[in-house]
Design a protein around this motif. Structure first.
Motif, PDB file in Angstrom:
ATOM      1  N   ARG A 129       0.847  -1.252  -0.009  1.00 21.69           N
ATOM      2  CA  ARG A 129       0.011  -0.014  -0.018  1.00 21.69           C
ATOM      3  C   ARG A 129       0.917   1.307  -0.069  1.00 21.69           C
ATOM      4  O   ARG A 129       2.086   1.133  -0.067  1.00 21.69           O
ATOM      5  N   ASP A 130       0.344   2.409  -0.087  1.00 22.30           N
ATOM      6  CA  ASP A 130       1.304   3.637   0.045  1.00 22.30           C
ATOM      7  C   ASP A 130       0.897   4.436   1.221  1.00 22.30           C
ATOM      8  O   ASP A 130      -0.236   4.089   1.882  1.00 22.30           O
ATOM      9  N   ALA A 131       1.723   5.778   1.333  1.00 21.25           N
ATOM     10  CA  ALA A 131       1.562   6.736   2.576  1.00 21.25           C
ATOM     11  C   ALA A 131      -0.103   6.925   2.780  1.00 21.25           C
ATOM     12  O   ALA A 131      -0.441   7.344   3.679  1.00 21.25           O
ATOM     13  N   ARG A 132      -0.682   7.157   1.649  1.00 21.68           N
ATOM     14  CA  ARG A 132      -2.154   7.583   1.715  1.00 21.68           C
ATOM     15  C   ARG A 132      -3.039   6.879   2.651  1.00 21.68           C
ATOM     16  O   ARG A 132      -4.111   7.426   3.192  1.00 21.68           O
ATOM     17  N   HIS A 133      -2.697   5.784   3.133  1.00 22.33           N
ATOM     18  CA  HIS A 133      -3.415   4.807   3.987  1.00 22.33           C
ATOM     19  C   HIS A 133      -2.935   5.010   5.375  1.00 22.33           C
ATOM     20  O   HIS A 133      -3.360   4.194   6.278  1.00 22.33           O
ATOM     21  N   GLY A 134      -2.110   5.597   5.834  1.00 26.19           N
ATOM     22  CA  GLY A 134      -1.510   6.276   7.043  1.00 26.19           C
ATOM     23  C   GLY A 134      -0.092   5.612   7.293  1.00 26.19           C
ATOM     24  O   GLY A 134       0.511   4.672   6.423  1.00 26.19           O
ATOM     25  N   PRO A 135       0.268   5.745   8.486  1.00 22.37           N
ATOM     26  CA  PRO A 135       1.764   5.438   8.801  1.00 22.37           C
ATOM     27  C   PRO A 135       1.761   3.709   9.064  1.00 22.37           C
ATOM     28  O   PRO A 135       0.781   3.216   9.268  1.00 22.37           O
ATOM     29  N   THR A 136       3.149   3.510   9.091  1.00 22.57           N
ATOM     30  CA  THR A 136       3.452   1.868   8.986  1.00 22.57           C
ATOM     31  C   THR A 136       4.613   2.026  10.157  1.00 22.57           C
ATOM     32  O   THR A 136       5.113   2.870  10.013  1.00 22.57           O
ATOM     33  N   SER A 137       4.963   0.825  10.596  1.00 25.46           N
ATOM     34  CA  SER A 137       6.092   0.828  11.338  1.00 25.46           C
ATOM     35  C   SER A 137       6.830  -0.780  10.963  1.00 25.46           C
ATOM     36  O   SER A 137       6.167  -1.547  10.769  1.00 25.46           O
ATOM     37  N   TRP A 138       8.322  -0.747  11.150  1.00 22.67           N
ATOM     38  CA  TRP A 138       8.748  -2.055  11.039  1.00 22.67           C
ATOM     39  C   TRP A 138       9.376  -2.444  12.330  1.00 22.67           C
ATOM     40  O   TRP A 138       9.773  -1.672  13.069  1.00 22.67           O
ATOM     41  N   ILE A 139       9.234  -3.837  12.642  1.00 26.19           N
ATOM     42  CA  ILE A 139       9.647  -4.271  13.957  1.00 26.19           C
ATOM     43  C   ILE A 139      10.201  -5.488  13.935  1.00 26.19           C
ATOM     44  O   ILE A 139       9.995  -6.426  12.828  1.00 26.19           O
ATOM     45  N   SER A 140      10.954  -5.786  14.761  1.00 30.90           N
ATOM     46  CA  SER A 140      11.617  -7.096  14.741  1.00 30.90           C
ATOM     47  C   SER A 140      10.994  -8.135  15.978  1.00 30.90           C
ATOM     48  O   SER A 140      10.850  -7.490  16.908  1.00 30.90           O
ATOM     49  N   ILE A 141      10.836  -9.195  15.502  1.00 31.41           N
ATOM     50  CA  ILE A 141      10.176 -10.179  16.924  1.00 31.41           C
ATOM     51  C   ILE A 141      11.135 -11.577  16.499  1.00 31.41           C
ATOM     52  O   ILE A 141      11.273 -12.004  15.421  1.00 31.41           O
ATOM     53  N   THR A 142      11.587 -12.036  18.003  1.00 27.91           N
ATOM     54  CA  THR A 142      12.239 -13.419  17.661  1.00 27.91           C
ATOM     55  C   THR A 142      11.521 -14.032  18.636  1.00 27.91           C
ATOM     56  O   THR A 142      11.365 -13.918  19.832  1.00 27.91           O
ATOM     57  N   LEU A 143      11.069 -15.385  18.101  1.00 30.19           N
ATOM     58  CA  LEU A 143      10.455 -16.296  18.939  1.00 30.19           C
ATOM     59  C   LEU A 143      11.131 -17.589  18.891  1.00 30.19           C
ATOM     60  O   LEU A 143      12.042 -17.944  18.182  1.00 30.19           O
ATOM     61  N   ASN A 144      10.688 -18.656  19.984  1.00 33.94           N
ATOM     62  CA  ASN A 144      11.342 -19.918  19.854  1.00 33.94           C
ATOM     63  C   ASN A 144      10.108 -20.670  19.945  1.00 33.94           C
ATOM     64  O   ASN A 144      10.311 -22.084  20.336  1.00 33.94           O
ATOM     65  N   GLU A 145       8.928 -20.408  19.269  1.00 28.05           N
ATOM     66  CA  GLU A 145       7.821 -21.152  19.264  1.00 28.05           C
ATOM     67  C   GLU A 145       7.222 -20.937  17.946  1.00 28.05           C
ATOM     68  O   GLU A 145       7.686 -19.896  17.122  1.00 28.05           O
ATOM     69  N   GLY A 146       6.293 -21.509  17.595  1.00 25.87           N
ATOM     70  CA  GLY A 146       5.877 -21.192  15.947  1.00 25.87           C
ATOM     71  C   GLY A 146       4.440 -21.999  15.792  1.00 25.87           C
ATOM     72  O   GLY A 146       4.374 -22.830  14.846  1.00 25.87           O
ATOM     73  N   LYS A 147       3.574 -21.284  16.645  1.00 25.48           N
ATOM     74  CA  LYS A 147       2.085 -21.669  16.325  1.00 25.48           C
ATOM     75  C   LYS A 147       1.743 -21.151  14.727  1.00 25.48           C
ATOM     76  O   LYS A 147       2.181 -20.051  14.301  1.00 25.48           O
TER      77      LYS A 147
END
Length: 191
Positions: A129-147
């Motif tokens: 999508r583009d910026a017209r639809h509002g802000p976005t954020s990048w995050i990092s997530i590290t798990l040791n499970e995987g549902k």
């Protein structure tokens, strides 16, 4: 029997399987289109059709079981809808309640933080999508499970649905500079 091991960059829009005899899936894309994999190959864990990034493949069931165990970290970069709050990050770190197999499940504590800059990832084949639809954020997530669809469910649970999800690391194996669709045969996995 000598086992075969592969590291691939699974593209967006592909299923984590090699072929299908299901007529309902004829329009789907499969990993078998990327490479002529040997018989008995299996993905270690899965990435859903809308997720992309690092996927390990092997013919060794014991190796697969070990990597899928809760002893090996899996790291994801997620582009989420909105300007994610510190409160939401803390919620992710502490564990959130998600639905799994028709029941409520509280995720285990994990590592999560907001990325200060966009990760160095290839463009996705389908525009998000583009910026017209509002802000976005990048995050990092590290798990040791995987549902099933866990990261997506977690970000939604804290109010910031995932728009793009890329697995960038499994144990000590990193996506690094791989390009979408790359397939690398390796002698063994050192995770």
């Amino acid at each position: 029997m000598k086992h075969k091991h592969f590291i691939i960059y699974k593209p967006y829009g592909y299923l984590s399987q090699f072929t299908s005899n299901d007529s309902k899936q004829q329009s789907k894309r499969f990993l078998g289109e990327l490479y002529d994999f040997p018989e008995g190959i299996m993905p270690i864990g899965r990435l859903d059709e809308k997720s992309e990034g690092l996927l390990l493949l092997t013919t060794d069931g014991k190796m697969s079981d070990f990597i899928n165990s809760q002893k090996v970290d899996k790291e994801y970069c997620a582009l989420v809808d909105g300007d994610i709050s510190e409160e939401a990050i803390v919620g992710l770190k502490n564990g959130v309640e998600i639905g799994f197999d028709g029941k409520k499940y509280k995720t285990r504590p994990c590592r999560a933080f907001r990325l200060e800059s966009n990760p160095n990832l290839p463009e996705r084949s389908k525009k998000i999508r583009d910026a017209r639809h509002g802000p976005t954020s990048w995050i990092s997530i590290t798990l040791n499970e995987g549902k099933f669809r866990q990261v997506r469910k977690m970000t939604s649970a804290v109010g910031f649905p995932t728009l793009r999800l890329v697995r960038v690391r499994v144990g000590s194996i990193h996506l690094n500079t791989m390009k979408v669709g790359d397939v690398i045969e390796v002698g063994n996995f050192t995770v």
